[in-house]
Write an enzyme that holds these catalytic residues in place. Structure first.
Site, short mmCIF file in Angstrom:
data_model
loop_
_atom_site.label_atom_id
_atom_site.label_comp_id
_atom_site.label_asym_id
_atom_site.label_seq_id
_atom_site.Cartn_x
_atom_site.Cartn_y
_atom_site.Cartn_z
N GLU A 2 0.70 -1.32 -0.09
CA GLU A 2 0.08 0.24 0.29
C GLU A 2 0.68 1.41 -0.27
O GLU A 2 0.64 1.95 -0.68
CB GLU A 2 -1.22 0.09 1.23
CG GLU A 2 -2.09 -0.74 0.82
CD GLU A 2 -1.72 -1.98 1.96
OE1 GLU A 2 -0.94 -2.48 1.84
OE2 GLU A 2 -2.56 -3.16 1.58
N PHE B 152 -10.83 -7.36 14.28
CA PHE B 152 -10.30 -8.06 13.97
C PHE B 152 -9.94 -7.05 12.67
O PHE B 152 -11.03 -5.91 11.62
CB PHE B 152 -10.50 -9.41 12.63
CG PHE B 152 -9.23 -10.13 11.38
CD1 PHE B 152 -8.09 -9.96 12.62
CD2 PHE B 152 -9.35 -9.88 10.36
CE1 PHE B 152 -7.11 -10.51 10.77
CE2 PHE B 152 -8.85 -10.01 9.91
CZ PHE B 152 -7.62 -10.44 9.58
N GLN B 153 -8.40 -6.60 13.04
CA GLN B 153 -8.08 -5.57 11.51
C GLN B 153 -9.07 -4.09 11.33
O GLN B 153 -8.73 -2.54 10.60
CB GLN B 153 -8.46 -6.03 9.68
CG GLN B 153 -7.28 -6.69 9.69
CD GLN B 153 -7.29 -6.61 8.82
OE1 GLN B 153 -8.18 -7.17 7.30
NE2 GLN B 153 -5.99 -7.84 7.74
N LYS C 213 -17.20 -0.89 6.87
CA LYS C 213 -17.58 -2.17 5.77
C LYS C 213 -19.50 -1.91 5.99
O LYS C 213 -20.05 -2.35 5.10
CB LYS C 213 -17.38 -3.24 6.47
CG LYS C 213 -17.45 -4.47 4.81
CD LYS C 213 -16.78 -5.69 5.37
CE LYS C 213 -17.47 -6.31 4.81
NZ LYS C 213 -15.98 -7.29 4.50
N MET D 150 24.55 8.54 1.91
CA MET D 150 24.55 10.33 2.14
C MET D 150 24.83 10.25 3.64
O MET D 150 25.49 11.11 4.47
CB MET D 150 23.21 10.74 1.73
CG MET D 150 22.46 11.88 2.63
SD MET D 150 24.23 13.42 1.59
CE MET D 150 22.88 13.36 0.54
C1 LIG Z 1 12.39 5.57 4.94
C2 LIG Z 1 13.60 6.16 5.57
N1 LIG Z 1 14.73 5.61 6.19
C3 LIG Z 1 16.08 6.56 6.77
C4 LIG Z 1 16.06 7.69 5.96
C5 LIG Z 1 17.53 8.37 6.15
N2 LIG Z 1 18.45 8.38 5.55
C6 LIG Z 1 18.59 9.39 4.20
S1 LIG Z 1 19.57 9.40 3.30
C7 LIG Z 1 20.16 7.75 3.10
C8 LIG Z 1 20.15 6.82 2.98
C9 LIG Z 1 19.93 6.32 1.50
O1 LIG Z 1 20.80 5.20 0.24
P1 LIG Z 1 20.94 5.43 -0.75
O2 LIG Z 1 19.14 4.77 -1.69
O3 LIG Z 1 21.69 4.04 -1.30
O4 LIG Z 1 21.74 6.67 -0.94
P2 LIG Z 1 22.91 7.21 -1.80
O5 LIG Z 1 22.85 8.14 -0.39
O6 LIG Z 1 23.56 6.29 -1.65
O7 LIG Z 1 22.58 8.15 -3.34
C10 LIG Z 1 19.28 7.01 4.59
C11 LIG Z 1 19.07 5.85 4.92
C12 LIG Z 1 15.33 8.35 4.96
N3 LIG Z 1 15.29 9.10 4.39
N4 LIG Z 1 13.68 7.01 4.84
#
Ligand SMILES: Cc1ncc(C[n+]2csc(CCOP(=O)(O)OP(=O)(O)O)c2C)c(N)n1
Ligand SMILES: [Mg+2]
Lengths: 580, 179
Positions: A49, A111-112, A161, A483
């Site tokens: 979803e 439920f749910q 529902k 990042m």
């Molecule tokens: C759902 C979620 N979890 C954690 C983060 C924290 N976060 C920001 S950028 C990042 C790394 C993303 O890694 P990747 O998709 O490999 O991108 P890259 O920076 O390597 O280009 C994380 C863990 C986030 N923004 N969103």
């Protein structure tokens, strides 16, 4: 005409011109999925979803029409919470229908059962629990109205529902009666005049364009205003494409990873004309050091944004397009008045423009791709941009790849850049790209994704294959949560904690093929162009390219968290690589 | 000027649709935006489609302008008036049960008479008093009763309406241009 609540719901969605919805059925929403079989609405069956929500967002952003999603109660409703919050932060119009346990058992931990209205209250513009089938057309009409007018945003309609199975007398409400909801759209004439006066006096003006320009469909008006004044324009992460990047007045993206000129131009400015932007902390850096000498003209449709972060000198409540159009008239009047008086229109800002041109020359974005060296992510993005049609729609995930794409892509058209700005939701790219492609089937849609992000929602490529939605995904696979790695390198003494992902686990090519896509892998620079060209030719199924990129590459410039924009850190190799 | 309430507090009279969940929307908004509520009183108005909330907001926790603007964004919120204390009739109710042996009972009733309070209930060794007034009057009353031993206290929170014969202190509706 007697209808069931479920039939009335589907008919109401049709009345609102819903052409497509994204969703996945289950117990509580079962009655509503039945009349869907006979409806003209296209339904796209997602695999999770969260995917439905982000697809609806991508669709909404690309088309300007509200995105519609439908899911069942409980876990399905909680699965769509992330997209709702994402849409709330980025002001994206969504109408989300959730199933609910029968009204007669609400409150019994059935439920749910989950308190969907309670959970989504802080992350929706408004939400409704339907308690009588007779209310359905009215609520649906209100839901679309609230989602799409004023500052757009997501809404939820929670449908028990038993209410869906109840009989009602069909009607379609003529008018909407929401006394507590009357968004102001037209700006105040006196303030508009005052804005024009300030603009006429400014020596170092900058137009600070935000996502509101796109929401208000004000890109053409913005261009006219910029051209008639000659004022340079920065476009925030949410506004990339709202002003053409190849325009001589465009300075590109400001903020934490903005380019040096855009960041510094705002810092040195004596007048910031904020149009549909909200002084987000990622743009301002440390607030008390932000644009210290600038007067502020702030235009926004949301009164709460005016003065929330920075007190404006001229606050203009209203729809960006309408206000800018009035500003254009006021500027023309002011210029005419001044030229009659003194023979010249407004004082020249050529000195300021030259000063900024000098910055652009001295501080460009730089990187270096060696023929035999590791693949640079920036090189992949540049090639992707160069080899894809000019009006390609680009979606992205969250991380380094997002910043590089936003920095480097030449966005010449509005609604070509789709990303998660406010919430920063990893996993946004794949489903958002699918939603955009559904809305704009004639356009090329690329997602530039990270390897970490891709793994969060990749299953929606199964949806794309099954529904024949030929999106293209470029994974910038640096084997890291890049990042986060960058922050650990720069601010945590290179102590890398839980950021390594591996380049080949999973095997992205095999995984993509298993999901019905064409998969390619690219390790070396000379394969980048030819592979992109191959991918661009495929239009009967999704394509995934696994670009194995250099994990050491960092995003520059950077304004470190908590520091002032005046302390922007540029790439240490800028001097050496400038002009290369 | 009401010395106790100003300038640390703002009084907002908020007209809302009388529908379920509205109180949650309002209180949830205060919580997530970090605005502190000092007191809150709700009841239906003369028109049963609407309720009136009197909310006393801690002025230190947030600029009033943000509070009213964010409140205005809630769809069931129809109108917000900021009532400055000198231009509003404000009252609060307090029920207080004090220990009251027969020796001190007359002292307590005397005190009640001075405050124009009413004896609502009398027990074997305690007495329940009802007093209405501005909050500082209620504070004074409870201070004076404290030495006798307060068993329980319940206050309603402030309710307020604009004074008649002049315009509401400041009317802030969605359409207002911020200054
Ligand atoms: C759902 C979620 N979890 C954690 C983060 C924290 N976060 C920001 S950028 C990042 C790394 C993303 O890694 P990747 O998709 O490999 O991108 P890259 O920076 O390597 O280009 C994380 C863990 C986030 N923004 N969103
Ligand atoms: Mg990565």
């Amino acid at each position: 005409m007697k209808l069931t609540g479920a039939q009335a719901l589907i008919k109401s969605l049709e009345m609102e011109n819903t052409e497509v919805m994204f969703g996945l059925p289950g117990g509580a929403i079962l009655p509503v999925y039945d009349p869907l079989i006979d409806s003209s609405i296209r339904h796209i069956l997602v695999r999770h979803e969260q995917g439905a929500g982000h697809m609806a967002e991508g669709y909404a952003h690309a088309t300007g029409r509200p995105g519609v999603a439908m899911v069942t109660s409980g876990p399905a409703a909680t699965n769509i919470v992330t997209p709702l919050c994402d849409a709330y932060m980025d002001s994206i119009p969504l109408v989300v229908i959730t199933g609910q346990v029968p009204y007669s058992v609400i409150g019994t931990d059935a439920f749910q059962e989950c308190d969907t209205v309670g959970i989504t209250m802080p992350i929706t513009k408004h939400n409704w629990l339907i308690t009588d089938a007779q209310d359905i057309p009215r609520v649906v009409r209100e839901a679309f109205h609230v989602a799409t007018t004023g500052r757009p945003g997501p809404v939820v309609v929670d449908v028990p529902k038993d209410i869906a199975m109840q009989e009602m007398d069909w009607y379609w409400p003529e008018a909407i009666d929401l006394p507590g909801y009357q968004p102001t759209t037209e700006g105040h004439p006196k303030q508009i005049k005052e804005a024009a006066r300030l603009m006429g006096e400014a020596k170092r003006p900058i137009i600070y364009a935000g996502g509101g320009i796109l929401k208000a469909r004000a890109a053409a008006a913005l261009r006219e205003l910029a051209e008639m004044t000659g004022f340079p324009v920065v476009t925030t992460l949410m506004a990339r494409g709202a002003f053409p990047d190849d325009h001589e007045l465009c300075l590109g993206m400001p903020g934490m990873h903005g380019n040096y000129t855009a960041v510094t131009a705002m810092q040195e400015s004596d007048l910031l004309i904020a149009l549909g932007s909200r002084f987000d902390d990622r743009v301002t850096g440390k607030l008390d050091g932000f644009a210290p000498e600038a007067k502020i003209i702030h235009v926004d449709i949301d009164p709460a944004e005016l003065g929330k972060v920075r007190r404006p000198d001229v606050a203009l409540l209203g729809d960006c397009r309408l206000v800018i159009e009035e500003m254009i008239k006021a500027v023309r009047a002011d210029q005419d008045k001044k030229s009659k008086k003194s023979g010249s229109r407004w004082p020249s800002i050529e000195k300021w423009r030259n000063h900024l041109r000098d910055y652009q020359e001295r501080y460009p974005l730089v990187y270096e791709q060696f023929d035999d060296g590791p693949l640079k992510p920036q090189f992949c993005i540049d090639q992707l941009g160069a080899l894809s049609p000019d009006d390609t729609i680009v979606a992205s995930g969250v991380g380094q790849h997002q910043m590089w794409t936003s920095q480097r892509w030449t966005f010449n058209h509005p609604y070509t850049w789709i990303n998660s700005g406010g919430l920063g939701t990893m996993g946004f790219a794949v489903p958002a790209a699918i939603g955009a492609k559904v809305g704009m089937p004639e356009r090329t849609v690329w997602a530039v994704d990270g390897d970490g992000c891709f793994q969060m929602t990749a299953q929606e490529l199964v949806t794309a294959s099954a529904e024949r939605i030929p999106v293209k995904i470029a994974i910038l696979n640096n084997a890291y949560l890049g990042m986060v790695r960058q922050w650990q390198e720069m601010f945590y003494q290179e102590r890398y904690s839980e950021v390594y992902l591996s380049p080949d686990l999973p095997d992205y090519v095999k995984w993509s093929e298993a999901m019905g896509c064409v998969g390619f892998r690219v390790d070396s620079p000379e394969d980048v162009g030819p592979t992109i060209e191959k991918a661009n030719e495929i239009d009967d199924r999704p394509v995934v390219i696994d670009f194995r990129t250099d994990y050491r590459e960092k995003v520059f410039p950077m304004v470190a968290a908590g520091t002032s924009n005046s302390d922007v850190i540029i790439d240490p190799d800028t001097e050496r690589l400038r002009g290369k | 000027m009401n010395g106790e309430l100003a300038p640390k507090h703002h009084i907002l009279a908020v007209l809302v649709e009388n529908k379920f969940g509205v109180l949650t929307r309002v209180s949830g908004l205060f919580a997530r935006r970090g605005f502190n509520i000092v007191s809150l009183a709700v009841s239906p108005t003369e028109d049963e489609n609407y309720s009136r909330m009197t909310i006393v907001v801690d002025a230190d926790s947030a600029p009033l302008e943000q509070v009213t603007k964010q409140l205005n964004k809630l769809i069931p919120v129809i109108k917000i008036q900021e009532l400055s204390p000198d231009q509003a009739v404000e009252r609060e109710l307090m029920l207080v049960t004090v220990k009251s042996s027969s020796e001190v009972r007359s002292q307590i009733t005397e005190l009640a008479a001075i405050f124009e309070a009413r004896i609502e209930d009398v027990g074997y060794d305690a007495i329940t008093i009802l007093v209405a007034g501005r909050p500082e009057k209620l504070d004074a009353m409870s201070d004076l009763l404290a030495p006798f031993g307060i068993v329980e206290i319940q206050r309603t929170g402030l309710i307020a309406l604009p004074k008649l014969g002049r315009r509401p202190a400041r009317l802030r509706a969605v359409k207002d241009q911020p200054s």
